[in-house]
Motif scaffolding. Structure first.
Motif, PDB file in Angstrom:
ATOM      1  N   CYS A 117      -1.912   9.615  28.587  1.00 54.13           N
ATOM      2  CA  CYS A 117      -0.041   8.557  28.744  1.00 54.13           C
ATOM      3  C   CYS A 117      -0.765   8.229  29.696  1.00 54.13           C
ATOM      4  O   CYS A 117       0.506   6.743  28.443  1.00 54.13           O
ATOM      5  CB  CYS A 117       0.754  10.928  29.252  1.00 54.13           C
ATOM      6  N   THR A 119      -2.484   5.922  29.838  1.00 62.61           N
ATOM      7  CA  THR A 119      -2.859   4.978  29.144  1.00 62.61           C
ATOM      8  C   THR A 119      -2.784   3.963  27.999  1.00 62.61           C
ATOM      9  O   THR A 119      -2.642   2.773  27.694  1.00 62.61           O
ATOM     10  CB  THR A 119      -4.253   5.333  28.316  1.00 62.61           C
ATOM     11  N   LEU A 120      -2.234   4.836  26.949  1.00 57.56           N
ATOM     12  CA  LEU A 120      -1.370   4.864  26.178  1.00 57.56           C
ATOM     13  C   LEU A 120      -0.084   3.960  26.863  1.00 57.56           C
ATOM     14  O   LEU A 120       0.227   2.940  25.861  1.00 57.56           O
ATOM     15  CB  LEU A 120      -0.739   6.385  25.407  1.00 57.56           C
ATOM     16  N   HIS A 121       0.302   4.228  27.448  1.00 59.70           N
ATOM     17  CA  HIS A 121       1.595   3.653  27.851  1.00 59.70           C
ATOM     18  C   HIS A 121       1.633   2.513  28.547  1.00 59.70           C
ATOM     19  O   HIS A 121       2.170   1.179  28.195  1.00 59.70           O
ATOM     20  CB  HIS A 121       2.454   4.684  29.232  1.00 59.70           C
ATOM     21  N   ALA A 123      -0.864   0.399  27.526  1.00 63.51           N
ATOM     22  CA  ALA A 123      -0.979  -0.846  26.180  1.00 63.51           C
ATOM     23  C   ALA A 123       0.006  -1.209  24.762  1.00 63.51           C
ATOM     24  O   ALA A 123      -0.128  -1.781  24.298  1.00 63.51           O
ATOM     25  CB  ALA A 123      -1.967   0.248  25.741  1.00 63.51           C
ATOM     26  N   THR A 124       1.183   0.301  25.493  1.00 65.05           N
ATOM     27  CA  THR A 124       1.866   0.067  24.318  1.00 65.05           C
ATOM     28  C   THR A 124       3.143  -0.810  25.110  1.00 65.05           C
ATOM     29  O   THR A 124       4.141  -1.377  24.278  1.00 65.05           O
ATOM     30  CB  THR A 124       2.347   0.935  23.703  1.00 65.05           C
ATOM     31  N   ARG A 125       3.373  -1.241  26.523  1.00 66.68           N
ATOM     32  CA  ARG A 125       4.291  -1.956  27.502  1.00 66.68           C
ATOM     33  C   ARG A 125       3.901  -3.895  26.105  1.00 66.68           C
ATOM     34  O   ARG A 125       2.805  -4.403  26.727  1.00 66.68           O
ATOM     35  CB  ARG A 125       4.261  -1.883  28.747  1.00 66.68           C
ATOM     36  N   PRO A 126       4.972  -3.821  27.035  1.00 63.75           N
ATOM     37  CA  PRO A 126       4.908  -5.486  26.700  1.00 63.75           C
ATOM     38  C   PRO A 126       4.430  -6.356  27.470  1.00 63.75           C
ATOM     39  O   PRO A 126       4.697  -6.033  29.109  1.00 63.75           O
ATOM     40  CB  PRO A 126       6.655  -5.926  26.651  1.00 63.75           C
TER      41      PRO A 126
END
Length: 162
Positions: A117, A119-121, A123-126
């Motif tokens: 979670c 890592t995904l956060h 990767a998707t954070r601006p």
């Protein structure tokens, strides 16, 4: 836990296999019938269903071909079960496999889920906003320290008049 504890109170000395107790000659008639029905209807009929589902998942998931899936899902479990059919080998195997798998599920998988979670956060954070030239120079928004812009259609003013 309470249901298992209450069932355990029904027998003074229970063997490792609860079906032995349920189908023993000393048990009531209804208990022996229920134990036999459970053994054949639930366990016995569940095995072929498991084999079909396992074979389907192996083929649909493209893990292996149909022939290998037949062997892995139907033949291999039966062949391995003969090694531990009667005796305490299966109990040791089930105890250790339950201990290892429960340890993984209870302790390792939550940590891996948190890492995934995070890592995904990340990767998707601006991307972080960088400071503009005006902010780096200490000026407030709207302030300008350079030469004044010339009106449209006019030549720029000489530096002495700015």
């Amino acid at each position: 836990v309470a249901v298992g504890w209450a069932g355990g109170l029904a027998y003074h000395r229970a063997s490792d296999n609860v079906l032995d107790e349920l189908t023993a000659p000393s048990a009531d008639f209804l208990t022996r019938v229920s134990g036999g029905v459970f053994a054949y209807a639930i366990i016995g009929l569940g095995v072929p269903v498991f084999c079909v589902l396992a074979r389907y998942n192996l083929v649909a998931g493209r893990v292996c071909g149909p022939r290998a899936a037949n062997f892995l899902a139907a033949w291999l479990p039966w062949l391995l079960s003969f090694l531990v059919y009667r005796g305490h080998g299966i109990l040791a195997l089930l105890s250790w496999s339950g201990l290892v798998l429960n340890s993984l599920v209870d302790f390792l998988l939550p940590v891996l889920a948190v890492i995934a979670c995070l890592t995904l956060h990340a990767a998707t954070r601006p991307p972080a906003r960088t400071a503009s030239t005006a902010e780096r120079s200490g000026l407030l928004p709207g302030e300008y320290s350079g030469p004044a812009p010339s009106p449209p259609g006019h030549a720029p003013l000489p530096p002495a008049l700015v």
